[in-house]
Design a protein around this motif. Sequence first.
Motif, PDB file in Angstrom:
ATOM      1  N   GLU A   1     -10.272  -6.646  48.926  1.00  0.00           N
ATOM      2  CA  GLU A   1      -9.473  -5.684  48.175  1.00  0.00           C
ATOM      3  C   GLU A   1      -9.019  -4.525  49.057  1.00  0.00           C
ATOM      4  O   GLU A   1      -7.882  -4.076  48.978  1.00  0.00           O
ATOM      5  CB  GLU A   1     -10.291  -5.135  47.000  1.00  0.00           C
ATOM      6  N   LEU A   2      -9.953  -4.057  49.902  1.00  0.00           N
ATOM      7  CA  LEU A   2      -9.621  -2.937  50.775  1.00  0.00           C
ATOM      8  C   LEU A   2      -8.555  -3.353  51.796  1.00  0.00           C
ATOM      9  O   LEU A   2      -7.634  -2.594  52.105  1.00  0.00           O
ATOM     10  CB  LEU A   2     -10.895  -2.468  51.473  1.00  0.00           C
ATOM     11  N   ARG A   3      -8.696  -4.565  52.310  1.00  0.00           N
ATOM     12  CA  ARG A   3      -7.691  -5.061  53.266  1.00  0.00           C
ATOM     13  C   ARG A   3      -6.321  -5.108  52.603  1.00  0.00           C
ATOM     14  O   ARG A   3      -5.326  -4.701  53.174  1.00  0.00           O
ATOM     15  CB  ARG A   3      -8.054  -6.464  53.741  1.00  0.00           C
ATOM     16  N   GLU A   4      -6.301  -5.613  51.362  1.00  0.00           N
ATOM     17  CA  GLU A   4      -5.018  -5.729  50.666  1.00  0.00           C
ATOM     18  C   GLU A   4      -4.421  -4.361  50.374  1.00  0.00           C
ATOM     19  O   GLU A   4      -3.212  -4.167  50.483  1.00  0.00           O
ATOM     20  CB  GLU A   4      -5.195  -6.525  49.375  1.00  0.00           C
ATOM     21  N   LEU A   5      -5.294  -3.434  50.004  1.00  0.00           N
ATOM     22  CA  LEU A   5      -4.793  -2.091  49.733  1.00  0.00           C
ATOM     23  C   LEU A   5      -4.113  -1.518  50.977  1.00  0.00           C
ATOM     24  O   LEU A   5      -3.025  -0.945  50.909  1.00  0.00           O
ATOM     25  CB  LEU A   5      -5.942  -1.178  49.298  1.00  0.00           C
TER      26      LEU A   5
ATOM     27  N   LEU B   1      -5.762  -2.787  60.546  1.00  0.00           N
ATOM     28  CA  LEU B   1      -6.889  -3.322  59.787  1.00  0.00           C
ATOM     29  C   LEU B   1      -8.123  -3.419  60.671  1.00  0.00           C
ATOM     30  O   LEU B   1      -9.232  -3.139  60.245  1.00  0.00           O
ATOM     31  CB  LEU B   1      -6.545  -4.709  59.223  1.00  0.00           C
ATOM     32  N   PHE B   2      -7.906  -3.803  61.931  1.00  0.00           N
ATOM     33  CA  PHE B   2      -9.033  -3.974  62.840  1.00  0.00           C
ATOM     34  C   PHE B   2      -9.689  -2.639  63.167  1.00  0.00           C
ATOM     35  O   PHE B   2     -10.904  -2.492  63.064  1.00  0.00           O
ATOM     36  CB  PHE B   2      -8.558  -4.670  64.113  1.00  0.00           C
TER      37      PHE B   2
ATOM     38  N   LYS C   1     -10.744  -0.404  40.923  1.00  0.00           N
ATOM     39  CA  LYS C   1     -11.832   0.323  41.574  1.00  0.00           C
ATOM     40  C   LYS C   1     -11.158   1.309  42.512  1.00  0.00           C
ATOM     41  O   LYS C   1     -10.098   1.018  43.041  1.00  0.00           O
ATOM     42  CB  LYS C   1     -12.714  -0.639  42.367  1.00  0.00           C
ATOM     43  N   ASP C   2     -11.773   2.447  42.741  1.00  0.00           N
ATOM     44  CA  ASP C   2     -11.060   3.456  43.529  1.00  0.00           C
ATOM     45  C   ASP C   2     -10.800   2.997  44.962  1.00  0.00           C
ATOM     46  O   ASP C   2      -9.851   3.422  45.591  1.00  0.00           O
ATOM     47  CB  ASP C   2     -11.812   4.780  43.502  1.00  0.00           C
TER      48      ASP C   2
END
Lengths: 261, 259
Positions: free
Chosen positions: A158-162, A173-174, B82-83
Motif C-alpha cells: 500500500e505504501l509503495r502504491e501511495l 521507492l528504494f 489507513k493513514d
Amino acid sequence: MQKKPNRQFSFKRWAAPYYLSVGVFLLFLVAWEGSAWAIGKSFILPAPTQIAVRLWELRQTLLAVHLPSTVLIILVGLLLSIIGGVGLAAWMSWNKTAERAFYPLLIASQTIPIIALAPIFVLWFGYSIWSKVAVTVLISFFPITVNTFDGFNSVSKELRELLKTMGASRKDLFFKLAIPSSLPSFFSGLRVAVTLSVIGAAIGEWLGAQKGLGYFSRRMMTQFDGAGVFAPIVLLSLTGILLFVFVMIMEKSILKWRNAK
Amino acid sequence: MSSSVLQVQQVSFRYGGKEIFRDLSLAIQEREFVSIVGPSGSGKTTLFRLLLGLEKPETGGLFLGEKQVIGAGGGIAYVPQKDLLIPWRSILDNVILPLEISGLTKREAYANARPHFASFGLAGTESAYPHMLSGGMKQRVSFLRAYLTGSDVLLLDEPFSALDAISRVEMQDWLLEQWVSLKKTIILITHDLDEALLLSDRILVTSSPPMEQLAEILVPLSRPRTMDMKLGDKSLLSLKSELLQKFRHEGAKCDAEET
C-alpha cells in the motif's frame, strides 16, 4: 511539544533488569569453583579464580599481541560481510533475476560445515590474516544478507502504491522506503553476525595462525595449561559482548523514532 | 463538458476474470464534492485504482482535464483508508514526501509545507512521529500530504472509517471547511450515508458488477452546511431512505452473485 523532564542517568534503574541474570551467573561461577576444587585437576577443569589469576599473569601478551590481532580479523571480516551482504541483499531486492539466482544458493550455503572448510583456507591464503577473515566472513555473511533482504521486502504494498501515485520512481521507492524499512532487520542481522564473527575468528586462528586469542588458547591446550586455555576465551567472549552492546547502542541511536514519546 | 475536471470514458475493466465495469462513463465537475457509496465488493476501490493509474482499463480511457491517465503518478492525490504515514519520518518529513518526489530539496519542501500546519490543525506536531498522534490527527496529516501534491483532485478512500463516532463528526465538519477554503475537487468513498449526504453535492451509487453506469443522487442541501441541517432536514430523511433502499437492493444482488 512539551519539554521532557531532564532525567538523571541512574545506574540503579539501568541495571534493574539484569539483576537476575547476574545472580544466576554468579551462582554458576560459585558452583564451577566448588566442583573445580573438588576435582582438583586444573588442566581438566580450572577454577574461575585460577583463570582470573592466569588472565592477570598473561595480560601483557594477551592484550598487546593476541587481542589486537583477533579484533583486527573480526573487524575486517565484519566490514566485508556488511558490504557484501548489504550489497547482495540490495541487488536481490532490486532485481528478481538476481534473487532467483542467488537466494537458494545462499540458503544452501548454510549447510556447508564451515569449520571443515577452514583448513582449505589455510592452504589458499596461508598463515596471513585472510584465511581467518575468510572463515569470519563465511560465518557472518549469511545473517546480514538474509535479514537485510527480508527488510528490503518488508515495505507494504500500500505504501509503495501511495508513493507511486505521487509519481515516485523506482529509485525513490528504494531510497525512501526500502532502505529505511530494512534498517531494523539489518541491525538484528548484524547483532547475530557480530557474535558469530568472534567464533569465526577463533576457529580460523585455531587452524592456522601465529598469533591471536584462538591460537593462544589452542597453544595452551598443548601445554596442559587449563587456566591458560580459558583466559583468552574469556577475552573472546568479552569482545563479543562489547561488540554486541556497541551494535545495540548504534541501533538505538539510529532508530530513535521508535522510542520517541 | 468543458468544466469537467475528471472524465471516465467508456471504461471496461476486469479483475480476476470478473467483469466489473462495462463501458462505464462518468464526469466529475471542477470543485465538486462527490461521494461514492455502495455495497462492499462493488468496485468502489477499483474505480479509485483506475483513476490513480494503479490499474489499466481494458478499453476506454480516463482523463484528468485534457490529459489521459496512463500509469501511476498522473496527478491525482490520494488519501488512503489507513493513514499510511511512514513511521520513521517525522510529521513534517511525512507531508513533504510528494514535494521531495517532485524534485524539491528538503529545505524548499519544508518552507513550502510549514505554513499549512496551522490551517490543517497540526501546529506543533512538526517534529512528532506518527505513532504519537491520534487517529484523527493522522488523517489530517495524510490529508495535508495529499494536498501538498498540488493536485486539484483529491480521492478519499473511507478516510474516517477507523475513527470513533465523535472524532468522525469533527473530521467531517473539518473536511467540509477545508473543501470550501482549498477549492479542490473531492471524491469520497464512504459507507456512511449520513457522511455522504452531509458532505457531497452528488452521490454515486455503485451496484453489482458489471456496471455500465452508476446511479446518481443530487443532494438538495444548500451550502454552507452544518451538522444541524443534517439532523433536522425532512427531505434529507426521505433521501436517506431512498439511498438506503438502493443500497440494500444492490447489496442483496451483490451477495447473491458472490455465493
